[in-house]
Design a protein around this motif. Structure first.
Motif, short mmCIF file in Angstrom:
data_model
loop_
_atom_site.label_atom_id
_atom_site.label_comp_id
_atom_site.label_asym_id
_atom_site.label_seq_id
_atom_site.Cartn_x
_atom_site.Cartn_y
_atom_site.Cartn_z
N VAL A 132 -12.48 14.71 21.13
CA VAL A 132 -12.20 14.83 19.69
C VAL A 132 -11.59 13.53 19.16
N LEU A 133 -10.69 12.93 19.92
CA LEU A 133 -10.10 11.67 19.49
C LEU A 133 -11.15 10.57 19.43
N LYS A 134 -12.06 10.52 20.41
CA LYS A 134 -13.14 9.54 20.37
C LYS A 134 -13.97 9.71 19.09
N PHE A 135 -14.31 10.95 18.76
CA PHE A 135 -15.09 11.21 17.55
C PHE A 135 -14.30 10.82 16.30
N PHE A 136 -13.02 11.19 16.27
CA PHE A 136 -12.20 10.85 15.10
C PHE A 136 -12.19 9.33 14.87
N ASN A 137 -12.05 8.56 15.95
CA ASN A 137 -11.98 7.11 15.83
C ASN A 137 -13.30 6.50 15.37
N LEU A 138 -14.40 7.16 15.68
CA LEU A 138 -15.71 6.67 15.24
C LEU A 138 -16.02 7.08 13.80
N VAL A 139 -15.77 8.33 13.49
CA VAL A 139 -16.17 8.89 12.20
C VAL A 139 -15.14 8.58 11.10
N LEU A 140 -13.86 8.54 11.48
CA LEU A 140 -12.77 8.33 10.51
C LEU A 140 -12.87 9.31 9.34
N PRO A 141 -12.86 10.60 9.65
CA PRO A 141 -13.07 11.58 8.58
C PRO A 141 -11.85 11.75 7.67
N THR A 142 -12.12 12.19 6.46
CA THR A 142 -11.05 12.62 5.57
C THR A 142 -10.56 14.01 6.00
N ASN A 143 -11.52 14.88 6.26
CA ASN A 143 -11.25 16.26 6.67
C ASN A 143 -12.09 16.59 7.91
N ALA A 144 -11.48 17.30 8.85
CA ALA A 144 -12.19 17.73 10.05
C ALA A 144 -12.08 19.25 10.17
N TYR A 145 -13.18 19.89 10.53
CA TYR A 145 -13.28 21.35 10.45
C TYR A 145 -13.42 21.98 11.83
#
Length: 284
Positions: A132-145
């Protein structure tokens, strides 16, 4: 809808799409999409200018004896669902794309990560938080669901975002049930018709607790004792009221009833967020 498979392509694509002050919603999944996933994606579309979905069966959250190789992977069907929902970008990476050799991993909290699911599946949440952290760092989302069905997972992702100072709003979405009230899960396909009928005792037990709470019963031990009577014919791995730090609690308010039963050797998760009942004005 764009389907990208490399990290480089994902980052460059999102950089182009996010020109200006656009909001980005992100829904990480392991595929085999069902109505529960669809509810997350629909909310992401509603809340944000751009909607991204990842489909990745993460090997590091499976224990050696678990069903990684058998986990359903209906990629074409999943992509059709994403397209029908108006997803802007689907990230479909390989294992090699997401993990380097001797890869650095995130460690789950020593308490929260090793009780309940973490006790029965040691190391599972290390894998969950790492990907999840890897994805967050790539996508840089405003909101995650994320779905509230995986309550322990959601609580730890919220904790990770807070502890690591990530500028991401984590949105927990209500659990979605099938017509017979079985909580949607990608593993439900493994159940026989008879097994599925047997599994319904869990949602029935939770609904019984909800009814008792609405009628003013606050005694957690009594609620649990009465509910367990209806689970005599299945293997109960855990059935506990916990607080948001996963300590077993006798305080009803703001607690979460988390439960796992095993039917035909399939583990089925379900839960009841007491705060949701209270906030909806349904009890006391």
């Amino acid at each position: 809808m764009l389907v990208v498979k490399s990290k480089h392509e994902l980052v460059s694509t999102l950089k182009r799409l996010k020109t200006g002050s656009k909001t980005l919603g992100f829904t990480p999944t392991m595929g085999a999409l069902h109505l529960g996933h669809e509810s997350l994606i629909r909310q992401s579309k509603k809340d944000n200018d751009i909607s991204v979905v990842s489909i990745f069966v993460n090997p590091t959250q499976f224990l050696p004896h678990e069903d990684l190789s058998k986990y359903p992977r209906p990629i074409e069907s999943d992509l059709k669902i994403c397209e029908s929902l108006g997803v802007d970008v689907v990230f479909l990476p390989s294992v090699e794309e997401m993990y380097e050799k001797d890869s650095i991993k995130v460690s789950a909290p020593k308490f929260m990560g090793y009780v309940f699911e973490g006790f029965l599946r040691p190391g599972h949440f290390d894998g969950v938080l790492s990907i999840v952290l890897k994805f967050f760092n790539l996508v840089l989302p405003t909101n995650a669901y994320f779905g509230k069905k995986d309550a322990q997972q959601l609580l730890m992702i919220e904790k990770m975002v807070k502890d690591l100072n990530l500028s991401i709003n984590v949105v927990g979405m209500p659990l979605i049930r099938d017509k017979d009230n079985l909580a949607f899960s990608s593993r439900n396909v493994y159940l026989s018709n008879e097994g599925r009928k047997k599994a319904l005792c869990l949602s029935s037990a939770l609904f019984s607790i909800e009814d008792k709470i609405k009628n003013g019963i606050k005694d957690v031990s009594l609620l649990k004792k009465e509910a367990l009577k209806s689970l005599w014919d299945v293997e109960v791995e855990y059935f506990e009221f916990v607080d948001r730090e996963l300590h077993i609690t006798t305080k009803l308010e703001d607690s979460i009833l988390i439960a796992v039963i095993r039917v035909e050797n399939i583990r089925l998760l379900d839960n009841l967020w007491i705060s949701d009942i209270v906030h909806e004005g349904k009890c006391i």
